[in-house]
Design an enzyme around this catalytic site. Structure first.
Site, mmCIF file in Angstrom:
data_model
loop_
_atom_site.group_PDB
_atom_site.id
_atom_site.type_symbol
_atom_site.label_atom_id
_atom_site.label_comp_id
_atom_site.label_asym_id
_atom_site.label_seq_id
_atom_site.Cartn_x
_atom_site.Cartn_y
_atom_site.Cartn_z
ATOM 1 N N SER A 1 3.662 -21.536 -23.581
ATOM 2 C CA SER A 1 3.706 -22.340 -22.363
ATOM 3 C C SER A 1 3.158 -23.719 -22.690
ATOM 4 O O SER A 1 2.038 -23.840 -23.181
ATOM 5 C CB SER A 1 2.859 -21.650 -21.289
ATOM 6 O OG SER A 1 2.828 -22.406 -20.111
ATOM 7 N N LYS B 1 8.376 -22.687 -23.002
ATOM 8 C CA LYS B 1 8.328 -22.848 -21.541
ATOM 9 C C LYS B 1 7.653 -24.167 -21.230
ATOM 10 O O LYS B 1 6.524 -24.410 -21.668
ATOM 11 C CB LYS B 1 7.569 -21.678 -20.925
ATOM 12 C CG LYS B 1 7.016 -21.895 -19.530
ATOM 13 C CD LYS B 1 6.520 -20.586 -18.935
ATOM 14 C CE LYS B 1 5.232 -20.758 -18.159
ATOM 15 N NZ LYS B 1 4.738 -19.472 -17.608
ATOM 16 N N LEU B 2 8.366 -25.029 -20.494
ATOM 17 C CA LEU B 2 7.801 -26.314 -20.110
ATOM 18 C C LEU B 2 7.270 -26.227 -18.696
ATOM 19 O O LEU B 2 7.984 -25.783 -17.783
ATOM 20 C CB LEU B 2 8.873 -27.417 -20.169
ATOM 21 C CG LEU B 2 9.573 -27.633 -21.513
ATOM 22 C CD1 LEU B 2 10.594 -28.773 -21.372
ATOM 23 C CD2 LEU B 2 8.567 -27.932 -22.617
ATOM 24 N N LYS B 3 6.038 -26.664 -18.498
ATOM 25 C CA LYS B 3 5.521 -26.811 -17.142
ATOM 26 C C LYS B 3 6.190 -28.026 -16.517
ATOM 27 O O LYS B 3 6.293 -29.083 -17.165
ATOM 28 C CB LYS B 3 4.000 -27.015 -17.180
ATOM 29 C CG LYS B 3 3.251 -25.777 -17.625
ATOM 30 C CD LYS B 3 3.291 -24.709 -16.544
ATOM 31 C CE LYS B 3 2.402 -23.539 -16.889
ATOM 32 N NZ LYS B 3 2.388 -22.525 -15.813
ATOM 33 N N ASP C 1 8.531 -23.773 -15.740
ATOM 34 C CA ASP C 1 7.644 -23.153 -14.738
ATOM 35 C C ASP C 1 7.101 -24.251 -13.838
ATOM 36 O O ASP C 1 6.406 -25.160 -14.307
ATOM 37 C CB ASP C 1 6.492 -22.424 -15.448
ATOM 38 C CG ASP C 1 5.571 -21.684 -14.485
ATOM 39 O OD1 ASP C 1 5.833 -21.708 -13.256
ATOM 40 O OD2 ASP C 1 4.588 -21.080 -14.953
ATOM 41 N N ASN D 1 5.160 -23.631 -11.050
ATOM 42 C CA ASN D 1 3.944 -23.218 -10.330
ATOM 43 C C ASN D 1 3.992 -23.614 -8.851
ATOM 44 O O ASN D 1 3.039 -24.191 -8.315
ATOM 45 C CB ASN D 1 2.682 -23.765 -11.003
ATOM 46 C CG ASN D 1 2.339 -23.034 -12.283
ATOM 47 O OD1 ASN D 1 2.448 -23.597 -13.367
ATOM 48 N ND2 ASN D 1 1.966 -21.763 -12.193
ATOM 49 N N GLU E 1 10.942 -20.691 -13.300
ATOM 50 C CA GLU E 1 9.853 -19.857 -12.788
ATOM 51 C C GLU E 1 9.206 -20.494 -11.568
ATOM 52 O O GLU E 1 8.816 -21.662 -11.608
ATOM 53 C CB GLU E 1 8.836 -19.667 -13.918
ATOM 54 C CG GLU E 1 7.650 -18.778 -13.585
ATOM 55 C CD GLU E 1 6.711 -18.606 -14.787
ATOM 56 O OE1 GLU E 1 7.118 -18.947 -15.930
ATOM 57 O OE2 GLU E 1 5.585 -18.147 -14.591
ATOM 58 N N ASP F 1 6.651 -15.603 -10.209
ATOM 59 C CA ASP F 1 5.307 -15.357 -10.742
ATOM 60 C C ASP F 1 4.374 -15.194 -9.537
ATOM 61 O O ASP F 1 4.112 -14.063 -9.081
ATOM 62 C CB ASP F 1 4.911 -16.546 -11.653
ATOM 63 C CG ASP F 1 3.469 -16.530 -12.138
ATOM 64 O OD1 ASP F 1 2.676 -15.685 -11.681
ATOM 65 O OD2 ASP F 1 3.093 -17.377 -12.983
ATOM 66 N N LYS G 1 2.000 -10.499 -14.522
ATOM 67 C CA LYS G 1 0.630 -10.784 -14.966
ATOM 68 C C LYS G 1 -0.235 -9.686 -14.378
ATOM 69 O O LYS G 1 -0.361 -9.590 -13.150
ATOM 70 C CB LYS G 1 0.148 -12.131 -14.419
ATOM 71 C CG LYS G 1 0.744 -13.348 -15.077
ATOM 72 C CD LYS G 1 0.217 -14.607 -14.408
ATOM 73 C CE LYS G 1 0.849 -15.849 -15.008
ATOM 74 N NZ LYS G 1 0.682 -17.004 -14.100
ATOM 75 N N GLY H 1 0.687 -15.140 -18.724
ATOM 76 C CA GLY H 1 -0.631 -15.326 -19.312
ATOM 77 C C GLY H 1 -1.509 -16.181 -18.420
ATOM 78 O O GLY H 1 -1.023 -16.953 -17.603
HETATM 79 C C1 NPQ Z 1 1.669 -19.507 -15.258
HETATM 80 N N1 NPQ Z 1 0.078 -19.493 -17.203
HETATM 81 O O1 NPQ Z 1 2.555 -18.895 -15.828
HETATM 82 C C2 NPQ Z 1 0.251 -19.657 -15.800
HETATM 83 C C3 NPQ Z 1 -0.401 -20.828 -15.255
HETATM 84 C C4 NPQ Z 1 -1.875 -20.864 -15.360
HETATM 85 C C5 NPQ Z 1 0.233 -19.694 -19.594
HETATM 86 O O2 NPQ Z 1 1.522 -20.940 -18.116
HETATM 87 C C6 NPQ Z 1 -6.574 -22.414 -15.636
HETATM 88 C C7 NPQ Z 1 -5.793 -23.524 -15.801
HETATM 89 C C8 NPQ Z 1 -6.005 -21.201 -15.490
HETATM 90 C C9 NPQ Z 1 -4.431 -23.398 -15.785
HETATM 91 C C10 NPQ Z 1 -4.027 -19.852 -15.257
HETATM 92 C C11 NPQ Z 1 0.677 -20.107 -18.238
HETATM 93 C C12 NPQ Z 1 -4.642 -21.077 -15.450
HETATM 94 C C13 NPQ Z 1 -3.847 -22.175 -15.604
HETATM 95 C C14 NPQ Z 1 -2.665 -19.776 -15.213
HETATM 96 C C15 NPQ Z 1 -2.481 -22.064 -15.575
HETATM 97 O O3 NPQ Z 1 1.917 -19.949 -14.165
HETATM 98 MG MG MG Z 2 3.886 -19.170 -13.917
#
Ligand code: NPQ
Ligand code: MG
Length: 368
Positions: free
Chosen positions: A135, A161-163, A188, A190, A213, A238, A262, A290
């Site tokens: 990620s 995976k790009l945020k 992703d 979020n 995502e 997610d 998760k 994760g």
């Molecule tokens: C997700 N995880 O899939 C999460 C986002 C996530 C690896 O992308 C602190 C700061 C805790 C940022 C927990 C990945 C976090 C965080 C999860 C980001 O959405």
């Molecule tokens: Mg996510």
């Protein structure tokens, strides 16, 4: 099994680089480890919460408080305590899934360690290594992002995976696709888009992404179903999937074609397996998400990701993705895969010296 008590350890782990998402930037992993002490074994669980309630409503100090005041004491006097009795014993307490998952996992690990059974075996794993993706956080510039992605591809990660967030989507996705060609690529959000941003989301269809995502808010299952009718790229959920029941609803509505599992978000590995089974029955592939885990949480995630319907690479990255020094022996990528731990329980425990170095405070909650 008799539970003597549970220790709550508050840890602060420096991260190798800052990890930026639509909801914030993390450069120190601040969370809880739980150590469950039973008459014949010790078990560990890691909490997914971080210092502020930005991913979900839970945060580290709140999780410690609900564990100390309510969740751990509720296990006192549970007859024949094992991992399966934890969720029923805690069911009167609403929400707090990240905290509940950490507690259930510590009990599960202690139980399996006392019986000599690896978690992967207990869950029904069918692989001894799992395919890994990575990620990639929001970057300050596109050239910087390209350098980061190039490094991860060189490490051997099998998908990127790009945020994304409004304003950081088409341009970085196009740049990565143009530069690296036919890699497995997904994004992703979020939950950072609104229904009214549909044109920005539809524009992502031009890039052959494996999935998008959680584009919309967690409670907008109907919005995801409406989007899915127009978007060719599969939607993966997610934040919306808090339970097997939520997964069943999302699938029935047509809100997702893929599910990110998760264990923390859904309250533990047992509920995670139920979601895995439900998705398998509906032909919905899953992958393991994760939460910036240390080796403790990572070990258990890798065991889960070895189940048969985890057919897509997970955010189960190597220790070196996040930490210069992990709490356990490091998880090392080999040909894009991590080995599933073979030892009893989660198969690992924290190194005492490294644990001491990152522990901010500890609280022992006695149960007898
Ligand atoms: C997700 N995880 O899939 C999460 C986002 C996530 C690896 O992308 C602190 C700061 C805790 C940022 C927990 C990945 C976090 C965080 C999860 C980001 O959405
Ligand atoms: Mg996510």
């Amino acid at each position: 099994m008799n539970l003597d008590g549970v220790e709550i350890l508050h840890i602060r782990m420096p991260m190798l680089g800052a990890f930026r998402t639509s909801f914030g930037t993390e450069s120190v992993r601040e969370t809880l480890l739980l150590r469950a002490v039973t008459d014949d074994a010790e078990g560990w669980g890691e909490c997914g919460a971080s210092d502020a309630p930005l991913y979900s409503g839970e945060y580290t100090h709140g999780a410690a408080d609900v564990l100390a005041r309510h969740l751990i004491p509720a296990l006192a006097g549970t007859p024949d305590l094992d991992a399966h009795s934890v969720a029923p014993a805690l069911s009167a307490f609403k929400e707090n899934r990240l905290a509940k998952a950490a507690l259930e996992t510590a009990i599960l690990d202690a139980d399996l360690k006392s019986r000599g059974v690896p978690l992967s075996f207990a869950l029904g794993a069918v692989r001894d290594s799992v395919a890994c993706g990575v990620s990639v956080g929001i970057a300050d510039s596109v050239p910087e992002l390209l350098d980061t992605v190039e490094g991860y591809l060189a490490d051997g990660y099998l998908r990127i995976k790009l945020k994304i967030e409004p304003g950081w989507d088409i341009e970085p996705v196009r740049a990565v696709r143009e530069r690296f060609g036919d890699i497995m690529l997904q994004v992703d959000a979020n939950a950072s888009y609104e229904r009214s941003d549909i044109d920005d989301l539809l524009a992502l269809d031009a890039f052959g992404l494996s999935l998008v995502e959680q584009p919309l808010p967690a409670d907008d299952l109907l919005g995801h179903a409406m989007l899915a009718r127009r978007l060719a790229t599969p939607i993966c959920l997610d934040e919306s999937i808090l339970s097997a029941r939520a997964a069943a609803t999302a699938i029935d509505l047509g809100a997702c074609r893929i599910v990110n599992i998760k264990p923390g978000r859904v309250g533990g590995y047992l509920e995670a397996r139920r979601i895995h089974d439900l998705c398998a029955a509906h032909g919905i592939p899953v992958w393991c998400g994760g939460m910036l885990e240390t080796g403790i949480g990572r070990a258990a995630n890798v065991a889960l990701a070895a189940l048969p319907n985890f057919t897509l690479p997970g955010d189960t990255s190597a220790s070196a993705r996040y930490f210069a020094e992990d709490l356990t022996d490091p998880f090392v990528l080999e040909n894009g895969h991590l080995a599933v731990p073979k030892g009893p329980g989660i198969g690992v425990a924290p190194d005492p010296d490294r644990l001491a170095a990152v522990t901010v405070s500890r609280q022992w909650i006695p149960l007898r």
